[in-house]
Design an enzyme around this catalytic site. Sequence first.
Site, PDB file in Angstrom:
ATOM      1  N   ASN A  43    -100.619  42.905  66.384  1.00  0.00           N
ATOM      2  CA  ASN A  43    -101.548  44.028  66.215  1.00  0.00           C
ATOM      3  C   ASN A  43    -102.369  43.759  64.960  1.00  0.00           C
ATOM      4  O   ASN A  43    -101.873  43.923  63.851  1.00  0.00           O
ATOM      5  CB  ASN A  43    -100.755  45.339  66.064  1.00  0.00           C
ATOM      6  N   TRP A  44    -103.602  43.347  65.180  1.00  0.00           N
ATOM      7  CA  TRP A  44    -104.450  42.985  64.028  1.00  0.00           C
ATOM      8  C   TRP A  44    -104.987  44.207  63.288  1.00  0.00           C
ATOM      9  O   TRP A  44    -105.565  44.084  62.226  1.00  0.00           O
ATOM     10  CB  TRP A  44    -105.631  42.128  64.497  1.00  0.00           C
ATOM     11  N   LYS A  45    -104.889  45.374  63.876  1.00  0.00           N
ATOM     12  CA  LYS A  45    -105.466  46.590  63.277  1.00  0.00           C
ATOM     13  C   LYS A  45    -106.953  46.348  62.979  1.00  0.00           C
ATOM     14  O   LYS A  45    -107.615  45.674  63.753  1.00  0.00           O
ATOM     15  CB  LYS A  45    -104.687  47.002  62.033  1.00  0.00           C
ATOM     16  N   HIS A 102     -99.798  54.298  68.541  1.00  0.00           N
ATOM     17  CA  HIS A 102     -99.391  53.683  67.273  1.00  0.00           C
ATOM     18  C   HIS A 102     -99.351  54.764  66.194  1.00  0.00           C
ATOM     19  O   HIS A 102    -100.188  55.672  66.189  1.00  0.00           O
ATOM     20  CB  HIS A 102    -100.380  52.573  66.897  1.00  0.00           C
ATOM     21  N   GLU A 130    -100.340  54.879  63.279  1.00  0.00           N
ATOM     22  CA  GLU A 130    -101.598  55.079  62.530  1.00  0.00           C
ATOM     23  C   GLU A 130    -102.578  55.924  63.342  1.00  0.00           C
ATOM     24  O   GLU A 130    -103.361  56.695  62.783  1.00  0.00           O
ATOM     25  CB  GLU A 130    -102.199  53.715  62.138  1.00  0.00           C
ATOM     26  N   GLU A 177     -91.068  51.732  66.320  1.00  0.00           N
ATOM     27  CA  GLU A 177     -91.610  51.411  65.011  1.00  0.00           C
ATOM     28  C   GLU A 177     -91.331  52.572  64.063  1.00  0.00           C
ATOM     29  O   GLU A 177     -92.089  53.559  64.048  1.00  0.00           O
ATOM     30  CB  GLU A 177     -93.119  51.184  65.106  1.00  0.00           C
ATOM     31  N   SER A 217     -92.780  45.761  59.463  1.00  0.00           N
ATOM     32  CA  SER A 217     -92.561  44.725  58.441  1.00  0.00           C
ATOM     33  C   SER A 217     -91.722  43.544  58.953  1.00  0.00           C
ATOM     34  O   SER A 217     -90.906  43.009  58.218  1.00  0.00           O
ATOM     35  CB  SER A 217     -91.936  45.340  57.185  1.00  0.00           C
ATOM     36  N   GLY A 223     -97.616  43.523  62.759  1.00  0.00           N
ATOM     37  CA  GLY A 223     -98.883  43.875  62.121  1.00  0.00           C
ATOM     38  C   GLY A 223     -99.306  42.804  61.140  1.00  0.00           C
ATOM     39  O   GLY A 223     -99.788  41.731  61.513  1.00  0.00           O
ATOM     40  N   GLY A 224     -99.085  43.053  59.856  1.00  0.00           N
ATOM     41  CA  GLY A 224     -99.550  42.165  58.781  1.00  0.00           C
ATOM     42  C   GLY A 224     -99.256  40.688  59.009  1.00  0.00           C
ATOM     43  O   GLY A 224    -100.141  39.836  58.838  1.00  0.00           O
TER      44      GLY A 224
END
Length: 248
Positions: free
Chosen positions: A9-11, A94, A96, A163, A208, A229-230
């Site tokens: 997930n590149w956001k 998600h 966010e 998540e 994470s 993600g990151g």
Amino acid sequence: MRTSLVIANWKLNGDAELLKQMAEHFHQSEIQQHVSVVVCPPAVYLKTADVLLNAIGIAIGGQNCSEFEHGAYTGEISAKMLADCGCNYVLIGHSERRSLFAESDAVMAGKVQQAQAAGLTPVLCIGETLEQREAGELEHVIAQQLSSACKEIDFENLVIAYEPVWAIGTGKTASPEQAQEVHRMIRDWVAKQAPETAQKIQILYGGSVKAENAAELFSQADIDGGLIGGASLDTQQFDAICQAAKDK
Ligand code: PEP
């Protein structure tokens, strides 16, 4: 026996250059022949991702879709439009989207239904906040999020991502045991709704995940891969996470 699945997930990150880099890397790596790998870039890069990634066996997905099929909804993207761009998956709910864009439980069922109607596999994201966990509301929150989203849907075409909100982008990961406990809870919930699907459905962990902790998390019985993600923005690290899923 469930296949491992790892989703990036590149956001609001990445660009065509990162897609190119990833395509070149994975063209050599060939991990995608052993693990299902999906990349969800920002929507404007989906057509480029279709050409570069679908071509080498990496599926692509949207980060969100509208609960509506079409109409006067400025800024929205429908599930059908994502499918037209080469997507096979779409993230739904998600944390966010829920916390920053006020997406409530009430809209999730519509989004899941739209995704399935368009031939996409919805990746339903659920998870509790730290306050909810500390207040002993974990099981209630998970059941509530699942039952709101899973109305009149096909359980055979669904991925669930657990998540914990307190672990997303914070560097704090749930321990493998904490994650396993909730994954088991989710599988038990699915077993009550669709008994024949419970052992087949892929349940991913997100929060994470990095190259260093992926193997331990993925070794748990009910964890079938990860939503990353990151760490998915670093091609080498993302590949290492996919390798950990292969070794499960
Ligand atoms: C996510 O965005 O779904 C996520 C899990 O992020 P991170 O891996 O950065 O915690």
